[in-house]
Design an enzyme around this catalytic site. Structure first.
Site, PDB file in Angstrom:
ATOM      1  CE1 TYR A 112      -2.134  -0.501  -7.827  1.00 27.21           C
ATOM      2  CE2 TYR A 112      -2.209  -2.153  -9.559  1.00 27.21           C
ATOM      3  CZ  TYR A 112      -1.638  -1.028  -9.003  1.00 27.21           C
ATOM      4  OH  TYR A 112      -0.579  -0.446  -9.638  1.00 27.21           O
ATOM      5  CD  GLU A 113      -1.796  -4.563  -3.418  1.00 31.54           C
ATOM      6  OE1 GLU A 113      -2.146  -5.112  -2.370  1.00 31.54           O
ATOM      7  OE2 GLU A 113      -1.354  -5.188  -4.392  1.00 31.54           O
ATOM      8  N   GLY A 114      -6.577  -2.658  -1.949  1.00 30.65           N
ATOM      9  CA  GLY A 114      -7.600  -2.036  -1.113  1.00 30.65           C
ATOM     10  C   GLY A 114      -7.993  -0.707  -1.718  1.00 30.65           C
TER      11      GLY A 114
ATOM     12  NE  ARG B  23      -4.146  -1.978   1.886  1.00 34.84           N
ATOM     13  CZ  ARG B  23      -5.044  -2.398   2.766  1.00 34.84           C
ATOM     14  NH1 ARG B  23      -4.881  -2.134   4.058  1.00 34.84           N
ATOM     15  NH2 ARG B  23      -6.089  -3.097   2.359  1.00 34.84           N
TER      16      ARG B  23
END
Length: 584
Positions: free
Chosen positions: A442-444, A306
């Protein structure tokens, strides 16, 4: 497309002032991170990125990755560039020395990723995912797993992936259906006893298959038999593309394959794979960490990822800004407004173009300042500073969300500076905009980041971690009334969210609150940079840094302050219409 020029001086300033690399170097663990070493790394990787990765960016976008008979292939030049990256040791910057790494701060590893990503964002997802896989194995793997896999991952000879998403399970990872069945001693002649048969399909697997590395180490979330429902029943498994022999050399191929490549809006040179595990019921993996604790293990690499995704916002903003500046300096059109000389001038002379260019520079530099402030706090946490580690955790959703939003805004402005030529693919400005769009997803997603901030991070130490962060900004914001007011507003909103606000109300205001918080911290870090430059910290930035800081404090900070009503408005209006009314 304009060639990439590494922003070495601004990076060094951020690393020294915002990350505080000099203080980190006073520790025994990071003693090697002295000024000459830091400068050599930043300058060296910038030169490497500009020479090896940047020239491939356009071809990667136009040709992309292709799937041929189960093998993913990249355009000409990618394999040679990756091998040069491995040979020069750039993958090993922050990895443990016992496995072949250099043991330097995470901050410097992030600088490697920033430079490579600004040169070629899609290509850089390959080493970025490998760094995350390393983190997970280092923190949760057994000694045998570390010995077998980490040296090759550290060098970059092997690459790594993370496998979370399934067709029916996007952000709701607990809904995954992939399975892991224990292998009994009577299967496979007893060769794989104690391991697991992995079966299932994963989507959106970045660099899940390719021909640049010798082996690919997949970290796969799957469910054991009789595991609890939801996220509590997920375990993490190490599933190599090629099995390892007893001597560590590569053996036969595992039962896994790429069945499709996603056709995406951007990052075309990054193969986004649909991966199938166990089509022949012979896909073998090893458990990493404890049973049913896979999500916690995976979050070790996701936290790292992140931050580096937040860096992608910086990367694309830097590249788009450089391209816009070059175009504006060369594109001649119209005379300067109000000038008695009617000779056409370069558009960089026109006020509105100046506004756009200055906004691009200020946003890019501020996002970079926030990035390295975050990495510096993470490094302090690694050294045992609990307070800094917790502050770093609070900063992660800010750099991921606001950093990537900034990348999109700056790339969009870059298209605008080009005018109609920006909407034409040949100039390359559109590629930056297309590439940037994935980063908030992406990645949350950024909404998930904001929710993480208000539902988890605000509560650290009874709300004191966030409160101390804002108090530090208030302390240093004397003479900057807009920044002072923004930090005070953030503190007040946080207090409301930690008290009387309902969960729905907190979530409804989470995104504007996250933006306000990120801008407050970024403005503070820009202020610290300006003060340092005025005292002689970076003569090369003496003319520009006071101006970009002034723009950020006078224009971006007040805009963020205007989000206060939205952060406090609550959720009632969002539910004033039924789903039928909303969709009708």
């Amino acid at each position: 497309m304009t060639p990439f020029t590494p922003p070495t001086q601004d990076q060094l300033l951020a690393i020294k002032i915002n990350a505080g690399i000099g203080e980190l170097a006073q520790s025994e663990r990071f003693a090697a991170a002295e000024d000459d070493m830091v400068e050599a790394i930043v300058e060296g990787v910038g030169t490497f990125a500009a020479g090896e990765f940047a020239p491939l960016n356009r071809a990667g976008d136009l040709e992309g990755a292709t799937l041929e008979n189960g093998v993913v292939r990249l355009p000409d030049g990618y394999e040679a560039a990756y091998q040069a990256y491995v040979e020069q040791g750039w993958n090993a910057i922050a990895s443990p020395e016992e496995f072949g790494g250099q043991g330097l701060p995470f901050t410097l590893s992030c600088n490697v990723i920033e430079n490579l990503g600004a040169a070629n964002m899609a290509f850089t997802l390959l080493p970025m995912l490998s760094v995350g896989a390393l983190e997970a194995i280092e923190h949760h793997g057994s000694d045998a797993q570390k010995a077998a896999y980490m040296p090759k991952l550290v060098s970059g000879a092997w690459s790594g992936t993370m496998n979370l998403t399934e067709p029916q399970a996007g952000s709701d990872v607990g809904a995954l259906r992939s399975t892991a069945t224990p292998i009994t001693p009577d299967q496979f002649g007893g060769e794989h006893a104690g391991k697991y048969l992995i079966k299932g399909q994963k989507i959106f697997i970045t660099w899940g298959e390719h021909d640049l590395a010798e082996n690919i180490v997949h970290l796969v979330l799957a469910r054991l038999p009789d595991a609890p429902e939801g996220s509590r029943g997920i375990s993490l498994f190490l599933v190599p593309k090629y099995h390892l022999k007893d001597d560590g050399s590569l053996g036969p191929r595992n039962d896994l394959r790429c069945v499709n490549l996603e056709h995406k809006l951007g990052i075309n040179a990054s193969p986004t794979c649909v991966m199938s595990y166990g089509d022949n019921d012979e896909c073998i993996g090893e458990l990493i960490g404890a049973e049913n604790r896979g999500l916690a293990a995976m979050f070790t690499m996701m936290n790292n990822a992140r931050i580096n995704v937040g860096s992608q916002g910086v990367q694309i903003a830097e590249r788009a800004t450089q391209q816009a500046l070059a175009f504006a300096a060369e594109r001649v059109q119209s005379s300067r407004a109000g000038s008695p000389d009617k000779t056409p001038v370069a558009i960089i002379e026109h006020p509105d173009v100046r506004r756009m260019l200055l906004r691009m520079k200020a946003l890019t530099e501020a996002a970079r300042a926030l990035l390295y402030y975050t990495t510096g706090q993470v490094d302090r946490g690694t050294l045992g500073d609990k307070a800094a580690g917790m502050r770093g955790d609070v900063l992660v959703p800010m750099i991921k969300a606001w950093g990537t939003d900034t990348g999109i805004e700056v790339a969009s402005i870059g298209v605008q500076v080009h005018g109609g030529m920006g909407f034409v693919e040949e100039t390359g400005a559109a590629q930056h905009y297309r590439d940037a769009r994935i980063a908030p997803i992406y990645e949350g997603t950024n909404g998930i980041q904001a929710a993480d901030l208000v539902t988890r991070k605000l509560g650290f130490e009874n709300d004191e971690v966030y409160a101390r962060l804002m108090a530090d900004i208030v302390r240093d914001a004397a003479g900057e009334p807009a920044l002072l007011a923004l930090a005070q507003d953030c503190a007040a909103i946080a207090k409301w969210m930690g008290g009387e606000a309902s969960l729905d109300d907190k979530l409804a205001g989470s995104v504007p609150f996250c933006t306000m918080s990120a801008v407050a911290v970024a403005g503070w870090q820009m202020l610290l940079q300006r003060n340092a430059v005025e005292k002689g910290a970076s003569p090369a930035l003496a003319a520009t840094k006071p101006v970009t800081t002034r723009y950020f404090l006078d224009h971006i900070v007040p805009e963020a302050a205007g989000l206060k009503p939205s952060a406090l408005s609550g959720a009632d209006l969002f539910y004033a219409l039924t789903p039928e009314q909303l969709t009708g």
